[in-house]
Design an enzyme around this catalytic site. Structure first.
Site, PDB file in Angstrom:
ATOM      1  N   GLN A  15     -16.674  -3.843   6.259  1.00 31.10           N
ATOM      2  CA  GLN A  15     -17.101  -2.458   6.116  1.00 31.10           C
ATOM      3  C   GLN A  15     -18.550  -2.316   5.655  1.00 31.10           C
ATOM      4  O   GLN A  15     -19.147  -1.259   5.857  1.00 31.10           O
ATOM      5  CB  GLN A  15     -16.164  -1.716   5.156  1.00 31.10           C
ATOM      6  CG  GLN A  15     -14.747  -1.599   5.709  1.00 31.10           C
ATOM      7  CD  GLN A  15     -13.809  -0.833   4.792  1.00 31.10           C
ATOM      8  OE1 GLN A  15     -13.219  -1.415   3.892  1.00 31.10           O
ATOM      9  NE2 GLN A  15     -13.682   0.463   5.007  1.00 31.10           N
ATOM     10  N   HIS A  51     -16.373  -4.571  19.995  1.00 36.35           N
ATOM     11  CA  HIS A  51     -17.209  -4.942  21.143  1.00 36.35           C
ATOM     12  C   HIS A  51     -16.471  -4.770  22.461  1.00 36.35           C
ATOM     13  O   HIS A  51     -17.045  -4.337  23.449  1.00 36.35           O
ATOM     14  CB  HIS A  51     -17.730  -6.375  20.993  1.00 36.35           C
ATOM     15  CG  HIS A  51     -18.655  -6.530  19.814  1.00 36.35           C
ATOM     16  ND1 HIS A  51     -18.942  -7.737  19.227  1.00 36.35           N
ATOM     17  CD2 HIS A  51     -19.345  -5.606  19.093  1.00 36.35           C
ATOM     18  CE1 HIS A  51     -19.778  -7.557  18.201  1.00 36.35           C
ATOM     19  NE2 HIS A  51     -20.028  -6.262  18.102  1.00 36.35           N
ATOM     20  N   ASP A  98     -21.564  -3.948  13.296  1.00 37.47           N
ATOM     21  CA  ASP A  98     -22.567  -4.994  13.556  1.00 37.47           C
ATOM     22  C   ASP A  98     -23.624  -5.046  12.453  1.00 37.47           C
ATOM     23  O   ASP A  98     -24.037  -6.123  12.029  1.00 37.47           O
ATOM     24  CB  ASP A  98     -23.282  -4.748  14.898  1.00 37.47           C
ATOM     25  CG  ASP A  98     -22.374  -5.048  16.082  1.00 37.47           C
ATOM     26  OD1 ASP A  98     -21.201  -5.416  15.867  1.00 37.47           O
ATOM     27  OD2 ASP A  98     -22.850  -4.907  17.228  1.00 37.47           O
ATOM     28  N   ARG A 146     -15.629  -4.965  -6.944  1.00 39.56           N
ATOM     29  CA  ARG A 146     -14.612  -5.612  -6.111  1.00 39.56           C
ATOM     30  C   ARG A 146     -15.127  -5.661  -4.679  1.00 39.56           C
ATOM     31  O   ARG A 146     -15.421  -4.615  -4.088  1.00 39.56           O
ATOM     32  CB  ARG A 146     -13.298  -4.827  -6.182  1.00 39.56           C
ATOM     33  CG  ARG A 146     -12.240  -5.314  -5.218  1.00 39.56           C
ATOM     34  CD  ARG A 146     -10.912  -4.530  -5.322  1.00 39.56           C
ATOM     35  NE  ARG A 146      -9.995  -5.008  -4.305  1.00 39.56           N
ATOM     36  CZ  ARG A 146      -9.555  -4.270  -3.278  1.00 39.56           C
ATOM     37  NH1 ARG A 146      -9.891  -3.010  -3.151  1.00 39.56           N
ATOM     38  NH2 ARG A 146      -8.756  -4.795  -2.381  1.00 39.56           N
ATOM     39  N   HIS A 195      -9.501  -8.949   3.459  1.00 36.34           N
ATOM     40  CA  HIS A 195      -9.503  -7.495   3.654  1.00 36.34           C
ATOM     41  C   HIS A 195      -9.707  -7.223   5.144  1.00 36.34           C
ATOM     42  O   HIS A 195     -10.703  -6.655   5.571  1.00 36.34           O
ATOM     43  CB  HIS A 195     -10.584  -6.836   2.791  1.00 36.34           C
ATOM     44  CG  HIS A 195     -10.409  -5.353   2.583  1.00 36.34           C
ATOM     45  ND1 HIS A 195     -10.425  -4.755   1.333  1.00 36.34           N
ATOM     46  CD2 HIS A 195     -10.213  -4.331   3.460  1.00 36.34           C
ATOM     47  CE1 HIS A 195     -10.259  -3.443   1.453  1.00 36.34           C
ATOM     48  NE2 HIS A 195     -10.135  -3.155   2.743  1.00 36.34           N
ATOM     49  N   ASN A 203      -5.453  -7.599   0.834  1.00 36.70           N
ATOM     50  CA  ASN A 203      -5.559  -6.164   0.655  1.00 36.70           C
ATOM     51  C   ASN A 203      -4.579  -5.440   1.572  1.00 36.70           C
ATOM     52  O   ASN A 203      -4.664  -5.569   2.791  1.00 36.70           O
ATOM     53  CB  ASN A 203      -6.976  -5.681   0.984  1.00 36.70           C
ATOM     54  CG  ASN A 203      -7.127  -4.187   0.739  1.00 36.70           C
ATOM     55  OD1 ASN A 203      -7.113  -3.733  -0.402  1.00 36.70           O
ATOM     56  ND2 ASN A 203      -7.236  -3.396   1.801  1.00 36.70           N
ATOM     57  N   GLU A 204      -3.653  -4.711   0.981  1.00 39.96           N
ATOM     58  CA  GLU A 204      -2.786  -3.779   1.706  1.00 39.96           C
ATOM     59  C   GLU A 204      -1.989  -4.404   2.853  1.00 39.96           C
ATOM     60  O   GLU A 204      -2.266  -4.170   4.029  1.00 39.96           O
ATOM     61  CB  GLU A 204      -3.616  -2.600   2.224  1.00 39.96           C
ATOM     62  CG  GLU A 204      -4.277  -1.818   1.112  1.00 39.96           C
ATOM     63  CD  GLU A 204      -4.876  -0.497   1.598  1.00 39.96           C
ATOM     64  OE1 GLU A 204      -5.003  -0.298   2.824  1.00 39.96           O
ATOM     65  OE2 GLU A 204      -5.200   0.342   0.749  1.00 39.96           O
ATOM     66  N   ASN A 209      -3.600   0.327  -4.486  1.00 42.99           N
ATOM     67  CA  ASN A 209      -4.536   1.263  -3.871  1.00 42.99           C
ATOM     68  C   ASN A 209      -3.777   2.564  -3.663  1.00 42.99           C
ATOM     69  O   ASN A 209      -2.757   2.590  -2.964  1.00 42.99           O
ATOM     70  CB  ASN A 209      -5.033   0.756  -2.513  1.00 42.99           C
ATOM     71  CG  ASN A 209      -5.925  -0.469  -2.638  1.00 42.99           C
ATOM     72  OD1 ASN A 209      -6.287  -0.871  -3.736  1.00 42.99           O
ATOM     73  ND2 ASN A 209      -6.280  -1.041  -1.508  1.00 42.99           N
ATOM     74  N   TYR A 251      -4.158   6.811  -2.815  1.00 39.80           N
ATOM     75  CA  TYR A 251      -5.011   7.925  -2.405  1.00 39.80           C
ATOM     76  C   TYR A 251      -4.270   9.259  -2.372  1.00 39.80           C
ATOM     77  O   TYR A 251      -4.837  10.278  -2.742  1.00 39.80           O
ATOM     78  CB  TYR A 251      -5.598   7.682  -0.998  1.00 39.80           C
ATOM     79  CG  TYR A 251      -6.628   6.575  -0.951  1.00 39.80           C
ATOM     80  CD1 TYR A 251      -6.252   5.242  -0.814  1.00 39.80           C
ATOM     81  CD2 TYR A 251      -7.987   6.861  -1.052  1.00 39.80           C
ATOM     82  CE1 TYR A 251      -7.202   4.224  -0.772  1.00 39.80           C
ATOM     83  CE2 TYR A 251      -8.941   5.850  -1.011  1.00 39.80           C
ATOM     84  CZ  TYR A 251      -8.544   4.538  -0.869  1.00 39.80           C
ATOM     85  OH  TYR A 251      -9.488   3.544  -0.836  1.00 39.80           O
ATOM     86  N   GLU A 273      -8.066   0.640  -5.762  1.00 42.15           N
ATOM     87  CA  GLU A 273      -8.761   1.644  -4.951  1.00 42.15           C
ATOM     88  C   GLU A 273      -8.190   3.015  -5.258  1.00 42.15           C
ATOM     89  O   GLU A 273      -6.972   3.185  -5.412  1.00 42.15           O
ATOM     90  CB  GLU A 273      -8.602   1.408  -3.436  1.00 42.15           C
ATOM     91  CG  GLU A 273      -9.395   0.246  -2.882  1.00 42.15           C
ATOM     92  CD  GLU A 273      -9.201   0.066  -1.378  1.00 42.15           C
ATOM     93  OE1 GLU A 273      -8.938   1.064  -0.656  1.00 42.15           O
ATOM     94  OE2 GLU A 273      -9.296  -1.082  -0.927  1.00 42.15           O
TER      95      GLU A 273
HETATM   96  C1  GBH Z   1      -7.892   1.783   2.134  1.00 41.77           C
HETATM   97  O1  GBH Z   1      -6.664   1.976   2.764  1.00 41.77           O
HETATM   98  C2  GBH Z   1      -8.578   0.533   2.641  1.00 41.77           C
HETATM   99  O2  GBH Z   1      -8.280  -0.572   1.812  1.00 41.77           O
HETATM  100  C3  GBH Z   1     -10.069   0.676   2.764  1.00 41.77           C
HETATM  101  O3  GBH Z   1     -10.593  -0.382   3.504  1.00 41.77           O
HETATM  102  C4  GBH Z   1     -10.409   2.024   3.380  1.00 41.77           C
HETATM  103  O4  GBH Z   1     -11.782   2.184   3.615  1.00 41.77           O
HETATM  104  C5  GBH Z   1      -9.906   3.091   2.431  1.00 41.77           C
HETATM  105  O5  GBH Z   1      -8.541   2.987   2.294  1.00 41.77           O
HETATM  106  C6  GBH Z   1     -10.170   4.521   2.904  1.00 41.77           C
HETATM  107  O6  GBH Z   1      -9.395   4.816   4.029  1.00 41.77           O
HETATM  108  O7  GBH Z   1      -5.477   7.840  10.140  1.00 41.77           O
HETATM  109  O8  GBH Z   1      -3.297   8.895   9.916  1.00 41.77           O
HETATM  110  O9  GBH Z   1      -3.464   6.651  10.848  1.00 41.77           O
HETATM  111  C7  GBH Z   1      -5.948   3.117   2.320  1.00 41.77           C
HETATM  112  C8  GBH Z   1      -4.644   3.340   3.028  1.00 41.77           C
HETATM  113  C9  GBH Z   1      -3.538   3.936   4.995  1.00 41.77           C
HETATM  114  C10 GBH Z   1      -5.590   4.981   4.527  1.00 41.77           C
HETATM  115  C11 GBH Z   1      -3.651   4.349   6.437  1.00 41.77           C
HETATM  116  C12 GBH Z   1      -5.739   5.388   5.990  1.00 41.77           C
HETATM  117  C13 GBH Z   1      -4.620   5.840   8.033  1.00 41.77           C
HETATM  118  C14 GBH Z   1      -3.782   7.032   8.311  1.00 41.77           C
HETATM  119  N1  GBH Z   1      -4.827   3.768   4.395  1.00 41.77           N
HETATM  120  N2  GBH Z   1      -4.449   5.525   6.610  1.00 41.77           N
HETATM  121  S1  GBH Z   1      -4.009   7.624   9.932  1.00 41.77           S
END
Ligand code: GBH
Length: 488
Positions: A26, A46, A59, A84, A129, A173-174, A314, A316, A385
């Site tokens: 990322q 790509h 890239d 992290r 990750h 990660n996840e 993590n 959200y 996260e």
């Molecule tokens: C994290 O995942 C990641 O570890 C990190 O790399 C990422 O940048 C960050 O979240 C922010 O997204 O678009 O409806 O298919 C968090 C869990 C679960 C969040 C799947 C995005 C996609 C839902 N993720 N979700 S959808």
């Protein structure tokens, strides 16, 4: 807004670590420099550029491979206790295997780690990750049980190279996003859409791989290096629409993150009972000779059980859940979601972000932390996260509000007895948001992708987070003066 009037400033507990995170693909860029080989995100972006929003790719990304000193300067501006970040497997081991170590790639991570330590910022390192070497994907990736050896060999190299200075390790990660999104849906590389089958095989292999690495660290490195190691699980809160749907919400919870937490953190180990029963029954009815959910051997159950020093989460957002007749035939069959038999959604009244999936529901975070304390005997928790997306904007009041509300309920959970030691903002800076490219921004710092310098500028949230860390206090009334530069 309501909270502003309700709250007095609150102290964070002594010893709590506050930091921020990113991940290799990322932010790093330099996708083919200095001997790095291709990973599955190089290949995807790509081969099918416009699968990504606005046909973006990683890239160059934030060019952190070259701008790491500026990154560390930002960490100092914020006063972070730790940062992290993740290692790029194909940058360190271009053949995927430890037969050749790429000195240039190693040098980049050494430089980053040493620059951080110079200023007393602790490195917290994620081994994986999501950027699997492409060659390993060609052999099936996480669906091939040999991944257990591949991942163990790679991890051993990382411990040997960096473990003298890195004391916090995360294996993967996840897992849900690796396995379900990568192997059961078209939302993460490798876009292998074999839901209800490949995703489950991935889950099993990944758990065994994680556990092998945990024990390897424990036996070979911990005695001399003295660090701590665990797994990072993404956990949403699932709220039943009413009490009669509580079982549906619990079933979904077990499929979504119990699948990873139960084998490691429960007393019994193994996949959750409800998963084993539901997938076995569906598989039978569908004419499969055995359950599509693979079994652990008794030895594997023991290997995986307890294989994490802490539970890294993590978190959200939250989803609503129900189950009624309309669910039958709603999901394609066979599939992971057909196995679960629930419908989930986000409520249209909920406050949103720039990401359709991310709604602001702090009470869900509180309920999640409470459930984990109760279900897994109050484990040590690292929040690895938590964060909010906007478009390009420097005065990000809704991000500030998100962080304050989520930190506030985290402090409530700590008062209730949760053992939370680490809190991590996602993210230090804007970065390549997977299939969303650069359209959804999570950074405390904004990154200018039009500029070859990838200029980083602190947002209001950066000023606010800095003050939180400096004062070790959450104060809803604090208003930063953004006309002043954010200085060290
Ligand atoms: C994290 O995942 C990641 O570890 C990190 O790399 C990422 O940048 C960050 O979240 C922010 O997204 O678009 O409806 O298919 C968090 C869990 C679960 C969040 C799947 C995005 C996609 C839902 N993720 N979700 S959808």
């Amino acid at each position: 807004v309501a909270n502003v009037n309700r709250h007095e400033a609150r102290k964070f507990p002594d010893g709590m670590l506050l930091g921020a995170a990113t991940a290799s693909y990322q932010v790093e860029g330099a996708w083919d420099e200095d001997g790095k080989s291709e990973n599955i995100w190089d290949t995807l972006t790509h081969r099918e550029p416009c699968v990504i929003a606005e046909c973006h790719n990683g890239d160059v990304a934030d060019n952190s491979y070259h701008l790491y000193k500026r990154d560390v300067e930002m960490m100092r501006e914020l006063g972070l206790d730790f940062y992290r970040f993740s290692l790029s497997w194909s940058r360190i081991l271009p053949t995927s295997f430890p037969d050749k170590i790429n000195e240039k790639g190693v040098e980049y991570y050494n430089n980053l780690i040493d620059e951080m330590l110079k200023y007393n910022i602790q490195p917290m390192v994620t081994l994986y990750h999501w950027d699997l070497p492409q060659k390993l994907q060609d052999m099936g990736g996480w669906a091939n049980p040999h991944i257990v050896d591949w991942f163990t060999d790679y991890s051993r190299v990382a411990f040997e190279l960096f473990g003298d200075r890195v004391k916090y390790w995360f294996t993967i990660n996840e897992p849900r996003e690796v396995c379900y999104q990568g192997y059961g849906s078209a939302s993460m590389a490798p876009l292998f859409t074999m839901s209800g089958y490949a995703d489950y095989i991935c889950s099993k292999n990944l758990l065994v791989a994680h556990a092998k690495v945990y024990h390897m660290y424990n036996n070979e490195f911990r005695p001399t290096q003295g660090g701590t190691i665990g797994i990072v699980v993404s956990m949403k809160w699932y709220e039943p629409v009413s009490e009669e749907h509580a079982e549906a919400a619990e079933d979904l919870t077990q499929f979504e993150w119990g699948i990873y937490a139960n084998p490691i953190f429960s007393k019994t180990g193994d996949f959750p009972q409800v998963m084993k029963e539901k997938v076995a029954a569906k598989s039978k009815a569908q004419g499969f000779p055995r359950s599509r959910l693979p079994e652990f051997t008794p030895e594997e159950i023991e290997l995986v059980k307890g294989s994490s020093d802490f539970l890294a989460i993590n978190h959200y957002t939250t989803n609503m859940v129900y189950r009624n007749e309309s669910v039958f035939g709603y999901h394609a069959s066979p599939s992971y979601y057909d196995d679960i038999d629930v419908i989930l959604y986000t409520d249209s009244s909920w406050e949103g972000s720039a990401s359709p999936w991310l709604k602001v529901i702090p009470w869900g975070f509180y309920k999640l932390l409470t459930k984990i304390r109760e279900d897994y005997d109050n484990p040590t928790i690292f929040i690895t996260e938590n964060g909010f997306s906007t478009r390009q904007v420097l005065v990000d009041d809704d991000r500030v509000s998100y962080y304050r509300q989520y930190l506030d309920v985290m402090l409530d959970a700590i008062e209730d007895g949760s053992d939370i030691r680490v809190y991590t903002a996602w993210s230090l800076m804007d970065n390549f948001e997977w299939l969303q490219g650069y359209t959804q921004r999570f950074g405390l710092y904004e990154v200018d992708y039009e500029s070859p310098d990838r200029t980083r500028t602190p947002r209001k949230a950066a000023y606010v987070y800095k003050e939180i860390i400096r004062s070790r206090t959450l104060d809803f009334h604090y208003e930063p003066d953004m006309t002043l530069p954010l200085t060290i």
